[in-house]
Scaffold this motif. Structure first.
Motif, short mmCIF file in Angstrom:
data_model
loop_
_atom_site.label_atom_id
_atom_site.label_comp_id
_atom_site.label_asym_id
_atom_site.label_seq_id
_atom_site.Cartn_x
_atom_site.Cartn_y
_atom_site.Cartn_z
N TYR A 35 0.74 -1.12 -0.22
CA TYR A 35 0.10 0.37 0.03
C TYR A 35 0.46 1.33 0.54
CZ TYR A 35 -3.03 -3.41 1.71
OH TYR A 35 -4.44 -4.61 1.49
N PRO A 36 0.34 2.72 -0.96
CA PRO A 36 1.27 3.58 -0.68
C PRO A 36 1.28 4.66 0.75
CG PRO A 36 -0.78 3.56 -1.23
CD PRO A 36 -1.59 2.87 -1.00
N GLU A 37 2.33 5.11 1.34
CA GLU A 37 2.36 5.61 2.37
C GLU A 37 1.14 6.65 2.59
OE1 GLU A 37 4.93 5.73 4.29
OE2 GLU A 37 6.53 4.15 3.17
N VAL A 38 0.74 5.96 4.23
CA VAL A 38 -0.97 6.38 4.38
C VAL A 38 -0.39 8.52 5.40
CG1 VAL A 38 -1.94 4.98 3.46
CG2 VAL A 38 -1.45 5.36 5.84
N SER A 39 0.51 7.72 5.45
CA SER A 39 1.01 8.75 6.98
C SER A 39 1.80 9.77 6.84
CB SER A 39 2.00 8.12 8.38
OG SER A 39 3.47 7.76 7.38
N PRO A 40 1.26 10.53 6.80
CA PRO A 40 1.77 12.22 6.73
C PRO A 40 3.12 12.63 7.24
CG PRO A 40 0.46 12.61 8.37
CD PRO A 40 0.46 11.13 8.14
N PRO A 41 3.61 12.92 5.49
CA PRO A 41 5.42 13.50 6.37
C PRO A 41 5.88 14.70 7.40
CG PRO A 41 4.77 14.67 3.86
CD PRO A 41 3.55 13.78 5.09
N VAL A 42 6.72 14.81 7.96
CA VAL A 42 6.81 14.75 9.47
C VAL A 42 8.38 15.34 9.56
CG1 VAL A 42 7.20 15.56 11.34
CG2 VAL A 42 4.90 14.09 10.88
N VAL A 43 8.36 16.73 9.99
CA VAL A 43 9.85 17.34 10.04
C VAL A 43 9.87 18.08 11.42
CG1 VAL A 43 11.50 19.45 9.31
CG2 VAL A 43 10.13 18.37 7.43
N LYS A 44 10.63 17.58 12.24
CA LYS A 44 11.41 18.23 13.19
C LYS A 44 12.15 19.18 13.29
CE LYS A 44 12.91 15.05 16.08
NZ LYS A 44 13.41 13.68 16.98
N VAL A 45 11.73 20.35 14.05
CA VAL A 45 12.74 21.31 14.74
C VAL A 45 12.95 20.99 16.03
CG1 VAL A 45 13.11 24.38 14.75
CG2 VAL A 45 11.54 23.36 12.79
N THR A 46 14.01 21.49 16.59
CA THR A 46 14.88 21.56 18.30
C THR A 46 16.07 22.24 18.24
OG1 THR A 46 16.38 19.18 17.39
CG2 THR A 46 14.51 18.73 18.08
N THR A 47 15.83 22.17 19.24
CA THR A 47 16.80 23.86 20.26
C THR A 47 17.02 23.84 21.12
OG1 THR A 47 17.91 25.71 19.58
CG2 THR A 47 15.47 25.04 19.80
N LYS A 48 17.91 24.02 22.21
CA LYS A 48 17.66 24.18 23.67
C LYS A 48 18.30 25.19 23.82
CE LYS A 48 19.37 21.03 26.79
NZ LYS A 48 20.03 19.87 27.59
N TYR A 49 17.69 25.91 25.43
CA TYR A 49 17.97 26.83 26.03
C TYR A 49 18.26 27.00 27.50
CZ TYR A 49 16.67 32.04 27.68
OH TYR A 49 17.41 32.93 28.21
N PRO A 50 19.15 26.51 27.12
CA PRO A 50 19.83 25.90 28.72
C PRO A 50 19.58 27.39 30.16
CG PRO A 50 21.72 26.84 26.88
CD PRO A 50 20.73 27.16 26.80
N GLY A 51 19.34 26.70 31.15
CA GLY A 51 18.78 27.24 31.98
C GLY A 51 17.31 28.07 32.23
N ALA A 52 16.59 27.74 31.05
CA ALA A 52 15.71 28.10 31.29
C ALA A 52 14.45 27.07 31.12
CB ALA A 52 15.12 28.72 29.42
N ASP A 53 13.06 27.78 32.05
CA ASP A 53 12.00 27.08 32.54
C ASP A 53 11.28 26.56 30.93
OD1 ASP A 53 11.65 28.85 32.43
OD2 ASP A 53 9.92 29.44 34.24
N SER A 54 10.17 25.76 31.07
CA SER A 54 8.83 25.35 29.84
C SER A 54 9.11 26.93 29.30
CB SER A 54 7.98 24.51 30.26
OG SER A 54 7.35 24.98 31.25
N ILE A 55 8.02 27.50 30.38
CA ILE A 55 7.82 29.02 29.99
C ILE A 55 8.66 30.16 28.88
CG2 ILE A 55 6.46 31.26 30.69
CD1 ILE A 55 5.71 29.35 33.38
N ALA A 56 9.23 30.12 29.37
CA ALA A 56 10.72 31.14 29.03
C ALA A 56 10.93 30.26 27.31
CB ALA A 56 11.72 31.08 30.01
N VAL A 57 10.86 28.60 27.66
CA VAL A 57 11.13 28.47 26.07
C VAL A 57 10.51 28.49 24.94
CG1 VAL A 57 11.69 26.12 25.01
CG2 VAL A 57 13.31 27.03 27.44
N GLU A 58 9.60 28.29 25.90
CA GLU A 58 7.83 29.36 25.15
C GLU A 58 8.09 30.23 24.16
OE1 GLU A 58 2.79 28.89 25.11
OE2 GLU A 58 3.81 28.37 27.47
N GLN A 59 8.01 31.44 25.46
CA GLN A 59 7.97 32.30 24.96
C GLN A 59 9.14 33.25 23.64
OE1 GLN A 59 7.48 34.41 28.47
NE2 GLN A 59 5.49 33.53 29.01
N SER A 60 10.51 32.65 24.66
CA SER A 60 11.47 33.19 23.91
C SER A 60 12.62 32.22 22.35
CB SER A 60 12.37 33.55 24.68
OG SER A 60 12.32 34.24 25.75
#
Length: 411
Positions: A35-60
């Motif tokens: 069968y052909p591919e039925v799952s959509p392709p996904v591209v992942k973007v990752t990075t890191k903000y050392p020392g920051a919490d989740s809220i700071a990572v979300e906002q900045s």
């Protein structure tokens, strides 16, 4: 046609053999998946903000990147995951059938527009943009049975010696060390000492950055040089600091009386891991866990076989006391199903031959239909007797049995 194959059973057998050979060649050209591919392709973007919490990572971090990536060509939706350890993961999902390579390039171009709005520490970490595959092919555990090495060593050994090599194997989409405990120089500051000396963590960071650098020292004897100068010497100065003792000598502040405050006076330095948020145990001891994802459209069985061959070869180069174990292998059910199909075919062949011999009581009459065709069983040309059976619906089924002519042919 029936008479032809009755009188020439060898031709029937040759035709059957040729059909089997052609079927074998045709099987080699079959597609990998039905069968052909039925799952959509996904591209992942990752990075890191050392020392920051989740809220700071979300906002900045997450918000500037999402605002630029949003609306990329053929995008369906995107989802970001911000963790309290400072890491950010943005999964961009595209429409089914989209070229994942083009989607990756478009996402990378959009994410590059957001780098100017990111914090400096995030810029130094950089953005990692990769194709993501949900198909987990294998999970490999690296461990030390006698606990000769700790998890930090095993994780770094896996990252340095296995991850890149496995990622180059054809069919592998991504090789990820789930316990990426990278070596790092850990500096544990003492808040009471900093407060008494009127110092902040920013002062310590600035001092480390300014003194832990790789600076070129120049060349002696380069042009313009005096007449007769023939040799040149490259000056090698002390580069990046490597030991805790060298970090302890970093000068954080110089007092008016000439005394200095060193890093060892306000903190404790040790050689450890950059990240302590995850650890793994393999077979009851510390270890490292390596996950391997299948590339879109890859052959899972062939890729898994190449990975096993690589691991068997790499095992000879492992340090004494280090072993590996394949924890998860998604190809085992596939191989088991293929083996059961072969067993079923063999069982069916044996059963058909046994039933044929049971009713005909002749090995020659059994081998001919097993290797060729069985059209000669019911023959009209050599029929000398007729049996009539009454069907359930009242219809009559006329089956002509070849008796004397057929028996004389077999004899």
């Amino acid at each position: 046609m029936v008479e032809f194959f009755i009188r020439r059973p060898i031709v029937a057998m040759v035709i059957s053999i040729v059909m089997v050979i052609l079927g074998g060649f045709a099987m080699l050209s079959l597609p990998i998946s039905e069968y052909p591919e039925v799952s959509p392709p996904v591209v992942k973007v990752t990075t890191k903000y050392p020392g920051a919490d989740s809220i700071a990572v979300e906002q900045s971090v997450a918000t500037p990147i999402e605002s630029r990536v949003n609306g990329v060509e053929n995008m369906i939706y995107m989802r970001s995951n911000n963790v309290s350890d400072g890491s950010m993961t943005l999964n961009v999902t595209f429409k089914v059938g989209t070229d994942v390579d083009i989607a990756q390039v478009n996402t990378q171009n959009r994410a590059a527009l957001a780098e100017a709005r990111l914090p400096d520490s995030v810029k130094r970490e950089g953005l990692s943009i990769k194709r993501s595959s949900p198909d987990l092919l294998m999970v490999i555990g690296i461990y030390s049975p006698e606990e000769t090495f700790d998890g930090l060593f095993l994780s770094n050994y896996t990252t340095i010696n296995l991850v890149d090599s496995i990622a180059r194997i054809g069919g592998v989409g991504e090789a990820k060390n789930f316990t990426a405990l990278e070596y790092s120089m850990r500096i544990w500051l003492r808040p009471d000492r900093l407060a008494s000396l009127e110092l902040t963590a920013g002062d310590v960071i600035s001092a480390i950055r300014s003194q832990n650098i790789q600076a070129p020292a120049g060349i002696i004897g380069s042009e313009p040089a005096p007449p007769g100068q023939e040799l040149q010497y490259t000056v090698e100065a002390g580069g990046l600091l490597e030991t805790p003792e060298e970090f302890e000598q970093i000068i954080v502040r110089t007092r008016p009386d000439g005394s200095v405050v060193r890093l060892g006076d306000v903190g404790r330095i040790e050689f450890g891991s950059q990240f302590y948020g995850a650890f793994a145990t393999v077979n009851g001891g510390p270890g490292a866990v390596l996950g391997i994802y299948l590339a879109p459209g890859g052959n899972a069985i062939q890729t898994a076989a190449e990975i096993r061959s690589f691991l068997k070869d790499a095992e000879g180069r492992f340090p004494p006391g280090v072993e590996y174990d394949i924890i998860v292998d998604s190809t085992r059910p596939i191989l088991a199903s293929m083996e059961e199909i072969v067993v079923t075919l063999l069982e069916a062949l044996v059963l058909v031959i046994a039933v044929t011999w049971l009713f005909l009581q002749s090995w020659r009459a059994t081998i001919i239909p097993a290797l060729g065709r069985g059209d000669w069983v019911l023959c009209d040309r050599y029929a000398d007797s007729t049996r009539v059976y009454q069907g359930e619906a009242g219809e009559r089924l006329r089956i002509r049995m070849a008796s004397e002519a057929f028996d004389s042919y077999l004899s």
